[in-house]
Design a protein around this motif. Sequence first.
Motif, mmCIF file in Angstrom:
data_model
loop_
_atom_site.group_PDB
_atom_site.id
_atom_site.type_symbol
_atom_site.label_atom_id
_atom_site.label_comp_id
_atom_site.label_asym_id
_atom_site.label_seq_id
_atom_site.Cartn_x
_atom_site.Cartn_y
_atom_site.Cartn_z
ATOM 1 N N ILE A 118 0.843 -1.207 0.000
ATOM 2 C CA ILE A 118 0.000 0.000 0.000
ATOM 3 C C ILE A 118 0.871 1.247 0.000
ATOM 4 O O ILE A 118 0.649 2.183 -0.788
ATOM 5 C CB ILE A 118 -0.942 -0.004 1.225
ATOM 6 C CG1 ILE A 118 -2.068 -1.020 1.024
ATOM 7 C CG2 ILE A 118 -1.537 1.384 1.457
ATOM 8 C CD1 ILE A 118 -2.951 -1.223 2.240
ATOM 9 N N PHE A 119 1.880 1.266 0.863
ATOM 10 C CA PHE A 119 2.760 2.435 0.918
ATOM 11 C C PHE A 119 3.589 2.560 -0.356
ATOM 12 O O PHE A 119 3.909 3.670 -0.792
ATOM 13 C CB PHE A 119 3.670 2.367 2.145
ATOM 14 C CG PHE A 119 3.075 3.000 3.363
ATOM 15 C CD1 PHE A 119 3.254 4.342 3.619
ATOM 16 C CD2 PHE A 119 2.310 2.256 4.246
ATOM 17 C CE1 PHE A 119 2.686 4.944 4.729
ATOM 18 C CE2 PHE A 119 1.740 2.835 5.361
ATOM 19 C CZ PHE A 119 1.931 4.191 5.605
ATOM 20 N N GLY A 120 3.947 1.426 -0.945
ATOM 21 C CA GLY A 120 4.669 1.482 -2.206
ATOM 22 C C GLY A 120 3.839 2.142 -3.295
ATOM 23 O O GLY A 120 4.316 3.035 -4.004
ATOM 24 N N TYR A 121 2.578 1.733 -3.416
ATOM 25 C CA TYR A 121 1.682 2.357 -4.393
ATOM 26 C C TYR A 121 1.479 3.842 -4.068
ATOM 27 O O TYR A 121 1.441 4.685 -4.972
ATOM 28 C CB TYR A 121 0.335 1.648 -4.403
ATOM 29 C CG TYR A 121 0.318 0.328 -5.147
ATOM 30 C CD1 TYR A 121 0.993 0.180 -6.360
ATOM 31 C CD2 TYR A 121 -0.390 -0.777 -4.641
ATOM 32 C CE1 TYR A 121 0.962 -1.030 -7.049
ATOM 33 C CE2 TYR A 121 -0.419 -1.981 -5.331
ATOM 34 C CZ TYR A 121 0.265 -2.102 -6.527
ATOM 35 O OH TYR A 121 0.237 -3.287 -7.214
ATOM 36 N N ALA A 122 1.323 4.153 -2.770
ATOM 37 C CA ALA A 122 1.096 5.541 -2.371
ATOM 38 C C ALA A 122 2.274 6.430 -2.762
ATOM 39 O O ALA A 122 2.092 7.564 -3.230
ATOM 40 C CB ALA A 122 0.847 5.618 -0.865
ATOM 41 N N GLN A 123 3.494 5.928 -2.583
ATOM 42 C CA GLN A 123 4.675 6.707 -2.921
ATOM 43 C C GLN A 123 4.787 6.949 -4.421
ATOM 44 O O GLN A 123 5.428 7.915 -4.852
ATOM 45 C CB GLN A 123 5.929 6.001 -2.412
ATOM 46 C CG GLN A 123 6.076 6.038 -0.905
ATOM 47 C CD GLN A 123 6.995 4.963 -0.373
ATOM 48 O OE1 GLN A 123 7.607 4.210 -1.133
ATOM 49 N NE2 GLN A 123 7.102 4.881 0.941
ATOM 50 N N HIS A 124 4.169 6.108 -5.215
ATOM 51 C CA HIS A 124 4.205 6.271 -6.666
ATOM 52 C C HIS A 124 2.937 6.939 -7.206
ATOM 53 O O HIS A 124 2.727 6.984 -8.424
ATOM 54 C CB HIS A 124 4.412 4.910 -7.341
ATOM 55 C CG HIS A 124 5.799 4.381 -7.207
ATOM 56 N ND1 HIS A 124 6.730 4.448 -8.219
ATOM 57 C CD2 HIS A 124 6.439 3.797 -6.153
ATOM 58 C CE1 HIS A 124 7.879 3.922 -7.812
ATOM 59 N NE2 HIS A 124 7.725 3.508 -6.565
ATOM 60 N N GLY A 125 2.097 7.446 -6.306
ATOM 61 C CA GLY A 125 0.892 8.156 -6.725
ATOM 62 C C GLY A 125 -0.189 7.272 -7.296
ATOM 63 O O GLY A 125 -1.058 7.754 -8.042
ATOM 64 N N LEU A 126 -0.163 5.993 -6.965
ATOM 65 C CA LEU A 126 -1.143 5.044 -7.506
ATOM 66 C C LEU A 126 -2.261 4.829 -6.489
ATOM 67 O O LEU A 126 -2.395 3.758 -5.881
ATOM 68 C CB LEU A 126 -0.449 3.723 -7.860
ATOM 69 C CG LEU A 126 0.695 3.846 -8.878
ATOM 70 C CD1 LEU A 126 1.440 2.519 -9.018
ATOM 71 C CD2 LEU A 126 0.150 4.300 -10.237
ATOM 72 N N ALA A 127 -3.074 5.856 -6.325
ATOM 73 C CA ALA A 127 -4.127 5.814 -5.308
ATOM 74 C C ALA A 127 -5.158 4.733 -5.593
ATOM 75 O O ALA A 127 -5.641 4.059 -4.670
ATOM 76 C CB ALA A 127 -4.808 7.179 -5.208
ATOM 77 N N GLU A 128 -5.517 4.551 -6.857
ATOM 78 C CA GLU A 128 -6.523 3.545 -7.198
ATOM 79 C C GLU A 128 -6.032 2.140 -6.840
ATOM 80 O O GLU A 128 -6.814 1.284 -6.428
ATOM 81 C CB GLU A 128 -6.848 3.621 -8.692
ATOM 82 C CG GLU A 128 -7.505 4.935 -9.119
ATOM 83 C CD GLU A 128 -8.888 5.118 -8.526
ATOM 84 O OE1 GLU A 128 -9.471 4.123 -8.046
ATOM 85 O OE2 GLU A 128 -9.398 6.248 -8.543
ATOM 86 N N HIS A 129 -4.735 1.908 -7.001
ATOM 87 C CA HIS A 129 -4.175 0.605 -6.625
ATOM 88 C C HIS A 129 -4.272 0.404 -5.112
ATOM 89 O O HIS A 129 -4.533 -0.715 -4.643
ATOM 90 C CB HIS A 129 -2.720 0.504 -7.068
ATOM 91 C CG HIS A 129 -2.536 0.377 -8.553
ATOM 92 N ND1 HIS A 129 -2.852 1.399 -9.426
ATOM 93 C CD2 HIS A 129 -2.078 -0.651 -9.318
ATOM 94 C CE1 HIS A 129 -2.593 1.002 -10.664
ATOM 95 N NE2 HIS A 129 -2.134 -0.238 -10.629
#
Length: 337
Positions: A118-129
């Motif tokens: 979740i934090f990995g996606y968040a750091q890359h701006g992938l909110a939908e993921h």
Amino acid sequence: VFQSMPIKNTVSWTSLISGYVQDNQVEPCLKVFQLMRQSACRPNDITFATIFSVCTNHALLALGKSVHGLELRMGFDLCVHVSNALISMYAKCGNIIEAQSIFESIVCKDLVSWNSMIFGYAQHGLAEHCLSLLKEMEEEHIAPDAISFLGILSSCRHACLVEEGRRCFKAMIRLGIEPELDHYSCMVDLLGRAGLLDEAWDLIHTMSTSPNAVIWGSLLAACRVHGNIPIGIHAAEHRLKLEPGCAATHVQLANLYASIDCWSDVARVRMMMKERGLKTNTGCSWIEIGNKVYTFTAEDRSKSQQVNHVLAVLDCLRSHMEYKYDLLIDGLEFDEP
């Protein structure tokens, strides 16, 4: 103590490596790991997880890949905590695809696995993921914790997903998780970016704990963007009570008062700065070329020759673009009105 030990085992080597990691000494840590590899002792899962954390914190992706290969050859790929460390490393070093691949390869994921992704996606701006992962957790009956919701709220904040952020914040409370300062900070920033300053103001006043300087700073920044002077002044005044030594907040508050012609308050704020001996930090920017980092500070003429070279290149590029644009326009045919 380590040097005086007659017999060193894996635990003693790993303890020394962990000590260097906690003291933020990267080179000695990697040197000890190299010496360990040359000894009769084999690294274990804790050793690898520790080394991966070093690679994560210092963006050592090439080294991390090399150690990852060693870890695979030694058969530690089935250790969940090692895989969790790899997810964080690849995500924070910019390779979110590899992080996702490792996450999907974990047979028995624990809560740390989900939170790391979740934090990995968040750091890359992938909110939908991030939101999709939350839905998967619900489907697999895995209860998210405060860290899970922090990562999701952070992603919603950067993507300005107001409705999703509100829904997750309410779901968090419904599950009996008490919001912490970081959760409130995300929500205030999210609402502020969307221009919902009154709602952000109301949320701050319903907090179960006192807001910190970060929360007031987020609200202040949003007020400056959206032009809400009254709330901005309140936010700046509250932040100065918590951080009286922040020169930037003094300047922002003085500018807010000046925008509504409250010159006596402007003089008061600037007098406070003078009495406290506060000065704003010099603006600084940097660029990495090859293996060298070049820094530029405002009003610094020591690198004027380098700056002139940069400006000359920019002028050349602009002239080239204008020439190409003129050729393009000349080659087009326009219909007569």
